[in-house]
Design an enzyme around this catalytic site. Structure first.
Site, mmCIF file in Angstrom:
data_model
loop_
_atom_site.group_PDB
_atom_site.id
_atom_site.type_symbol
_atom_site.label_atom_id
_atom_site.label_comp_id
_atom_site.label_asym_id
_atom_site.label_seq_id
_atom_site.Cartn_x
_atom_site.Cartn_y
_atom_site.Cartn_z
ATOM 1 N N ASP A 62 0.871 -1.172 0.000
ATOM 2 C CA ASP A 62 0.000 0.000 0.000
ATOM 3 C C ASP A 62 0.909 1.223 0.000
ATOM 4 O O ASP A 62 1.673 1.442 0.955
ATOM 5 C CB ASP A 62 -0.875 -0.044 1.271
ATOM 6 C CG ASP A 62 -1.806 1.146 1.370
ATOM 7 O OD1 ASP A 62 -1.535 2.186 0.726
ATOM 8 O OD2 ASP A 62 -2.806 1.044 2.107
ATOM 9 N N VAL A 63 0.836 2.032 -1.048
ATOM 10 C CA VAL A 63 1.802 3.135 -1.190
ATOM 11 C C VAL A 63 1.613 4.239 -0.155
ATOM 12 O O VAL A 63 2.451 5.129 -0.046
ATOM 13 C CB VAL A 63 1.781 3.758 -2.611
ATOM 14 C CG1 VAL A 63 2.255 2.758 -3.645
ATOM 15 C CG2 VAL A 63 0.414 4.333 -2.958
ATOM 16 N N SER A 142 -2.221 13.064 -14.845
ATOM 17 C CA SER A 142 -3.516 12.897 -15.521
ATOM 18 C C SER A 142 -3.784 14.139 -16.360
ATOM 19 O O SER A 142 -3.217 15.210 -16.084
ATOM 20 C CB SER A 142 -4.623 12.757 -14.465
ATOM 21 O OG SER A 142 -5.904 12.869 -15.056
ATOM 22 N N TYR A 155 -9.477 14.700 -6.844
ATOM 23 C CA TYR A 155 -8.606 13.984 -7.797
ATOM 24 C C TYR A 155 -7.729 14.992 -8.559
ATOM 25 O O TYR A 155 -6.509 14.804 -8.697
ATOM 26 C CB TYR A 155 -9.468 13.160 -8.758
ATOM 27 C CG TYR A 155 -8.692 12.343 -9.758
ATOM 28 C CD1 TYR A 155 -8.120 11.117 -9.399
ATOM 29 C CD2 TYR A 155 -8.531 12.772 -11.075
ATOM 30 C CE1 TYR A 155 -7.404 10.364 -10.315
ATOM 31 C CE2 TYR A 155 -7.823 12.027 -11.997
ATOM 32 C CZ TYR A 155 -7.264 10.814 -11.625
ATOM 33 O OH TYR A 155 -6.563 10.064 -12.535
ATOM 34 N N LYS A 159 -3.589 15.312 -8.488
ATOM 35 C CA LYS A 159 -2.742 15.176 -9.680
ATOM 36 C C LYS A 159 -1.976 16.467 -9.988
ATOM 37 O O LYS A 159 -0.845 16.416 -10.473
ATOM 38 C CB LYS A 159 -3.590 14.727 -10.876
ATOM 39 C CG LYS A 159 -4.191 13.318 -10.710
ATOM 40 C CD LYS A 159 -3.121 12.240 -10.637
ATOM 41 C CE LYS A 159 -3.704 10.833 -10.700
ATOM 42 N NZ LYS A 159 -2.683 9.790 -10.713
HETATM 43 P P1 NDP Z 1 -6.976 0.964 -12.205
HETATM 44 O O1 NDP Z 1 -8.070 1.288 -11.246
HETATM 45 O O2 NDP Z 1 -7.213 0.008 -13.302
HETATM 46 O O3 NDP Z 1 -5.686 0.499 -11.385
HETATM 47 C C1 NDP Z 1 -5.268 1.230 -10.270
HETATM 48 C C2 NDP Z 1 -4.058 0.561 -9.689
HETATM 49 O O4 NDP Z 1 -3.646 1.308 -8.527
HETATM 50 C C3 NDP Z 1 -4.345 -0.866 -9.217
HETATM 51 O O5 NDP Z 1 -3.227 -1.661 -9.506
HETATM 52 C C4 NDP Z 1 -4.493 -0.699 -7.715
HETATM 53 O O6 NDP Z 1 -4.115 -1.853 -6.975
HETATM 54 C C5 NDP Z 1 -3.482 0.391 -7.459
HETATM 55 N N1 NDP Z 1 -3.692 1.033 -6.170
HETATM 56 C C6 NDP Z 1 -4.781 1.688 -5.708
HETATM 57 N N2 NDP Z 1 -4.585 2.102 -4.442
HETATM 58 C C7 NDP Z 1 -3.336 1.707 -4.106
HETATM 59 C C8 NDP Z 1 -2.535 1.839 -2.946
HETATM 60 N N3 NDP Z 1 -2.984 2.472 -1.848
HETATM 61 N N4 NDP Z 1 -1.298 1.279 -2.944
HETATM 62 C C9 NDP Z 1 -0.823 0.620 -4.029
HETATM 63 N N5 NDP Z 1 -1.534 0.467 -5.160
HETATM 64 C C10 NDP Z 1 -2.769 1.011 -5.196
HETATM 65 O O7 NDP Z 1 -6.517 2.381 -12.769
HETATM 66 P P2 NDP Z 1 -5.729 2.814 -14.102
HETATM 67 O O8 NDP Z 1 -4.851 1.722 -14.560
HETATM 68 O O9 NDP Z 1 -6.696 3.424 -15.010
HETATM 69 O O10 NDP Z 1 -4.872 4.024 -13.486
HETATM 70 C C11 NDP Z 1 -3.474 3.972 -13.278
HETATM 71 C C12 NDP Z 1 -2.982 5.393 -13.053
HETATM 72 O O11 NDP Z 1 -3.293 6.195 -14.197
HETATM 73 C C13 NDP Z 1 -3.635 6.093 -11.859
HETATM 74 O O12 NDP Z 1 -2.684 6.893 -11.200
HETATM 75 C C14 NDP Z 1 -4.693 6.976 -12.523
HETATM 76 O O13 NDP Z 1 -5.027 8.078 -11.717
HETATM 77 C C15 NDP Z 1 -3.989 7.365 -13.796
HETATM 78 N N6 NDP Z 1 -4.869 7.806 -14.885
HETATM 79 C C16 NDP Z 1 -5.784 6.939 -15.451
HETATM 80 C C17 NDP Z 1 -6.582 7.374 -16.490
HETATM 81 C C18 NDP Z 1 -7.590 6.503 -17.186
HETATM 82 O O14 NDP Z 1 -8.331 6.996 -18.048
HETATM 83 N N7 NDP Z 1 -7.676 5.218 -16.898
HETATM 84 C C19 NDP Z 1 -6.478 8.756 -16.991
HETATM 85 C C20 NDP Z 1 -5.493 9.552 -16.317
HETATM 86 C C21 NDP Z 1 -4.714 9.080 -15.305
HETATM 87 P P3 NDP Z 1 -5.202 -2.944 -6.474
HETATM 88 O O15 NDP Z 1 -5.846 -3.487 -7.698
HETATM 89 O O16 NDP Z 1 -4.355 -3.918 -5.731
HETATM 90 O O17 NDP Z 1 -6.149 -2.150 -5.613
#
Ligand code: NDP
Length: 260
Positions: A62-63, A142, A155, A159
């Site tokens: 957990d980050v 983002s 959010y 960001k």
């Molecule tokens: P997902 O929801 O598909 O994945 C999110 C990831 O973050 C998962 O692996 C999740 O892990 C992990 N995560 C969440 N909370 C924690 C935590 N406390 N500690 C460690 N890991 C954590 O999101 P996306 O792949 O879409 O997003 C990835 C990044 O890109 C994010 O930062 C998001 O804000 C950014 N982003 C995404 C966009 C989009 O359109 N999809 C657009 C702009 C930015 P677990 O599954 O184990 O909970």
């Protein structure tokens, strides 16, 4: 391709979505990859990469927890002997009208997206400086770090914070051979986007599943949503020798949606 042979890359939130695409791209280019995520399924994601012949380890992390973050980077150095690239990708989003936005959601979003990025950058820089080989930090911001959107002030704030952190750190570590950059994805097809489609879709109109995404894609000059691999390709470039002279930047990867 073996551009990253012998290099070690940490990707937070590496078990799915954009993070898994990033981990897969580095693995395909020869890197040792350490995936960190909250859920224990992160080890299954690492196993999937190992099946392709890659060196990959999954770590529950957990980050927002400094001890867990230290342990994540300990694994990288213990398993692979070095740290070269750290990708701060873990992120969460919720969507709410301002009157309904809870302090809890505000705190959780800032904790994962901004403090989590800070903790990982701090830990990575400490180790990269100690090793004296330089390194690459890449933070996932983002489009909402450029242009705040309706019903997501927490959010957007988180960001924008990532952008400030990126610029400040880039200046502090520039002479250590460490670059720090952000990337700003637009609309990328992942679980997060499915949530956005559903919740924003209800709040902004009577949209059925997928309809909001489809209408927003029409505003993208390239007329398609992004995929994780689109983001991963930019990150691989920023981690490569071709990007040696790029630091403190934020680069959009969004099919032209935002041009500033
Ligand atoms: P997902 O929801 O598909 O994945 C999110 C990831 O973050 C998962 O692996 C999740 O892990 C992990 N995560 C969440 N909370 C924690 C935590 N406390 N500690 C460690 N890991 C954590 O999101 P996306 O792949 O879409 O997003 C990835 C990044 O890109 C994010 O930062 C998001 O804000 C950014 N982003 C995404 C966009 C989009 O359109 N999809 C657009 C702009 C930015 P677990 O599954 O184990 O909970």
């Amino acid at each position: 391709m073996t551009r990253f042979e012998g290099r070690t890359v940490v990707v937070t939130g590496g078990n799915k979505g954009i993070g898994f695409a990033i981990a897969g791209r580095f693995a395909a280019e020869g890197a040792n990859v350490v995936l960190g995520s909250v859920e224990p399924q992160v080890e299954e994601a690492a196993a999937a990469l190992r099946e392709t012949g890659a060196s990959a380890v999954g770590v529950v992390c957990d980050v927002t927890d400094p001890h867990a973050v230290t342990a994540l980077y300990d694994v990288a150095e213990r398993e692979f002997g070095r740290l070269d690239v750290s990708v701060q990708n873990a992120g969460i989003i919720t969507i709410a009208r301002i009157e309904d936005l809870s302090e809890r959601d505000w705190d959780a979003t800032l904790a994962v997206n901004t403090k989590g990025t800070f903790l990982c950058c701090q830990e990575a820089i400490r180790r990269m400086r100690r090793a004296g080989r330089g390194g690459r930090l890449i933070n996932i911001a983002s489009g909402q770090a450029r242009d705040g959107f309706i019903y997501t002030p927490h959010y957007a704030a988180s960001k924008f914070g990532v952008m400030g952190l990126t610029q400040s750190l880039a200046k502090e570590v520039a002479t250590d051979g460490i670059t720090v950059n952000s990337v700003c994805p637009g609309i990328i097809r992942t679980d997060m986007w499915n949530y956005n489609d559903r919740v924003w879709g209800k709040m902004l109109g009577d949209y059925g599943p997928g309809e909001l995404m489809a209408s927003w894609v029409q505003n993208i000059p390239m007329k398609r949503a992004g995929e994780g691999r689109d983001v991963a390709a930019l990150i691989a470039f920023l981690a490569s020798e071709d990007a040696d002279y790029i630091t403190g930047q934020a680069i959009n990867v969004d099919g032209g949606l935002i041009m500033s």
